[in-house]
Write a protein that holds these residues in place. Structure first.
Motif, PDB file in Angstrom:
ATOM      1  N   ALA B  59       0.833  -1.210   0.000  1.00 46.41           N
ATOM      2  CA  ALA B  59       0.000   0.000   0.000  1.00 46.41           C
ATOM      3  C   ALA B  59       0.863   1.253   0.000  1.00 46.41           C
ATOM      4  N   SER B  60       1.990   1.200   0.658  1.00 39.48           N
ATOM      5  CA  SER B  60       2.902   2.346   0.620  1.00 39.48           C
ATOM      6  C   SER B  60       3.846   2.292  -0.579  1.00 39.48           C
ATOM      7  N   VAL B  61       4.351   1.096  -0.882  1.00 39.33           N
ATOM      8  CA  VAL B  61       5.356   0.984  -1.939  1.00 39.33           C
ATOM      9  C   VAL B  61       4.750   1.325  -3.304  1.00 39.33           C
ATOM     10  N   ASP B  62       3.531   0.884  -3.542  1.00 43.38           N
ATOM     11  CA  ASP B  62       2.939   1.102  -4.864  1.00 43.38           C
ATOM     12  C   ASP B  62       2.779   2.584  -5.190  1.00 43.38           C
ATOM     13  N   VAL B  63       2.661   3.425  -4.173  1.00 41.87           N
ATOM     14  CA  VAL B  63       2.555   4.870  -4.427  1.00 41.87           C
ATOM     15  C   VAL B  63       3.776   5.621  -3.890  1.00 41.87           C
ATOM     16  N   ALA B  64       4.820   4.867  -3.541  1.00 42.99           N
ATOM     17  CA  ALA B  64       6.065   5.489  -3.061  1.00 42.99           C
ATOM     18  C   ALA B  64       5.784   6.487  -1.946  1.00 42.99           C
ATOM     19  N   ASP B  65       4.994   6.047  -0.995  1.00 49.38           N
ATOM     20  CA  ASP B  65       4.588   6.927   0.108  1.00 49.38           C
ATOM     21  C   ASP B  65       5.601   6.792   1.246  1.00 49.38           C
TER      22      ASP B  65
END
Lengths: 400, 400
Positions: B59-65
């Motif tokens: 969830a964080s990696v896919d949007v580079a959050d």
């Protein structure tokens, strides 16, 4: 908008994040304030990270490789130390020693630990002011005495410091915290300024904690000089650095603390033995190594954009908001805005927040009494920066 | 293989990792030794992580959050503290206070810091032996004196301890490090044993540092009892825990340190103020919350498999390697093997490494002088465990 500004190059699509994407982020920047408030505060950029960083993270995530990490036959944190050494040599000709480089979580941790290791309770710690707020808490929380070295606007413009102003306050001072490039003034100190600081540190036998986290974000005409690389500096210098600022990965928490000599490291180890500083995480390690070793082209494009944003900001402020004074930053994406001439009867942060729906960083966070200042983060796209400026202009005009 | 063992349920395909996948990992377990050596040492499991953990990370990696993380309107590390509290209440009826729960990097860090905060240099720290090696270094590196509480095989079988054995060594002892479930013996202490430890801690005014990182890995017939939840224990107990062991994410470096009372936290803060312990990383935070809140079904399947592996190991050892003695672990995926009856003339670790191409953990790491022991990690698939056992059997038969 009808003023003339320097042409701003179009933002590389690789950097582009839509407002929807930004609002969907769970970082502090885009979730701390109400949705109609534009955040321009915490040191977080509104851009995608370098593709090299994403690739490095995905290499572990795609196979769920979350075990105790090793890289190149060593514990993985050593890969960060080696990448730091390579980078310092390549970019600045400075040769730190990987064996004197600890990898830890963040520079706030490094600052607390450095202050504790190299001073005693009650002793003085010189800190440039205004400054990054955790520098102040690192001194206060540990029972040391903050000795402020004021950054003031020089006759020819730009911020400078006057070491003579510290006369009379140097009894029991043991540490100088240097922030270079400096947050929030955006100064990248010239060699002669650093040499003056070094001579001062030698004269007063100070340990220098040199936070160089903004060194990657430096604009035309300025350059970064690692303090520990100055002749004679290493024996009293602990250097802090991290890829988290320049490459926008603060949530991954990976930083280095380099000791100029084995003696400095040994002194540090007396207070912080073994693994008491914790262990860095595998994804932060890989992201940092990728950033430092592979993402220089991405960084160059980023810095070009930031420089354009800085110039655009300066031009619009000069043309439309002459009451707000800014010394053009040489580095960082942070602008320290002197709003005192607006004659506000409340802290500038509050007025901009309430009346313009912009969240800057409050000036008083950086310098007690500086309620007339705010820090603006211009690491965003031009449309968002223009919206911030438009809101500022409308508010100021209403109140004129 | 022609012996009878308890039927082993087929490994859930969701857990399955091929040898190729394992060898491709960059974790210590599968890269420390030569490729023909089967690793059975470091506490790392040969399984995929829970899908809930992967989803949380993606969830964080896919949007580079990767910005400064917030969750639920708070700094993200608080989400870990809250998830810890929820879990302790749900599973054990123990109600720790989230405000007395710090989130840090790992339990080694917590152990170093706890020993430093609750004892003075030169004072004694009681540690069960054999033990997790960093417990020993946390005592030695900080200049404290290690007071060993020996785990010995009881007349009825299984490891126990005898507090009376500490008589005469208790001058200047201030801390008891409790590891429950215990590594490497696999003991999950019964309530009366814990009550005895508490009465002892009260009698000698000790602070108890209770490492409960293995509490998720507990087999039929045993149960986990948080030490701080015993009546009267909270005022002297600091509890360490982490999802990294039970959910196999040690590289993500996220752990908690819970203080039973505000006074304990205040004492800790004297030595470790502000942010000197560092800040946890966003992906470790999300993985930990997902593990603790959402992955209980995955954990149940894992524990069932581990229990089957434990029983398979016990059965084959009894049938084929009677010279090797093991007290069946009640918890953990670690088996402490007494190989002294093999009459080896070198450390058992070295013999198994050189002659059987198996890398156990050397016994002497856990207890000086225990060269006749090794620790075996049975968190693997049955084919790999059988290969380990086959190699052991062949080696022992050659040397008989």
């Amino acid at each position: 908008m009808n003023i003339e500004t320097r042409p701003v190059p179009p933002l590389d699509p690789a950097f582009q994040l839509s407002p929807e994407r930004l609002l969907a982020r769970r970082n502090a920047k885009w979730s701390q304030y109400a949705p109609d408030v534009i955040p321009a505060y915490v040191a977080d950029m509104d851009f995608m990270v370098a593709p090299q960083i994403q690739a490095a993270i995905r290499a572990s995530v795609d196979v769920a490789d979350y075990g105790y990490p090793m890289r190149n036959g060593e514990k993985a944190d050593r890969a960060v130390a080696h990448a730091f050494v390579r980078r310092m040599q390549r970019l600045y000709g400075w040769q730190p020693d990987a064996d004197l480089t600890l990898v830890l979580s963040d520079l706030v941790q490094a600052t607390y630990a450095g202050v504790m290791a190299f001073s005693r309770p009650g002793e003085g710690v010189i800190v440039q002011v205004p400054n990054y707020p955790p520098f102040r808490t690192a001194v206060e929380d540990t029972g040391r005495r903050l000795v402020p070295l004021e950054m003031t606007v020089q006759p020819g413009g730009g911020y400078g410091f006057d070491l003579a102003s510290l006369e009379g306050q140097l009894e029991g001072v043991s540490v100088l915290v240097l922030c270079n490039p400096q947050n929030p003034t955006g100064r990248a100190f010239r060699r002669e300024e650093l040499e003056e600081l070094l001579a001062f540190a030698e004269a007063h036998d100070l340990t220098v904690l040199s936070d160089e986290i903004h060194c990657d974000l430096i604009f035309d005409g300025a350059r970064h000089i690692p303090f520990a690389g100055l002749p004679g500096a290493a024996a009293r210098t602990v250097t802090f650095n991290s890829a988290t600022k320049g490459f926008n990965i603060p949530g991954l928490r990976t930083a280095v603390m380099n000791f100029g000599t084995p003696e400095l490291l040994a002194r540090f180890r007396e207070g912080f033995p073994g693994r008491v500083m914790g262990s860095p995480n595998a994804l932060g390690i890989d992201a940092t190594v990728a950033a430092w070793d592979e993402a220089q082209d991405w960084l160059a494009a980023l810095v070009a954009h930031l420089q354009a944003m800085r110039d655009h900001l300066a031009a619009r402020l000069a043309a439309e908001l002459p009451e707000i004074s800014m010394q053009r930053p040489e580095a960082t994406y942070l602008a320290w805005l002197d709003c005192r001439a607006l004659g506000l009867d409340r802290p500038a942060f509050d007025v901009f927040h309430d009346e313009a729906r912009i969240a800057f960083s409050p000036g008083a966070n950086f310098l007690p009494g500086a309620e007339g200042f705010v820090r603006l983060n211009f690491a965003t796209s031009q449309p968002i920066l223009d919206e911030i400026l438009d809101r500022m202009v409308r508010m100021v005009r209403r109140n004129r």
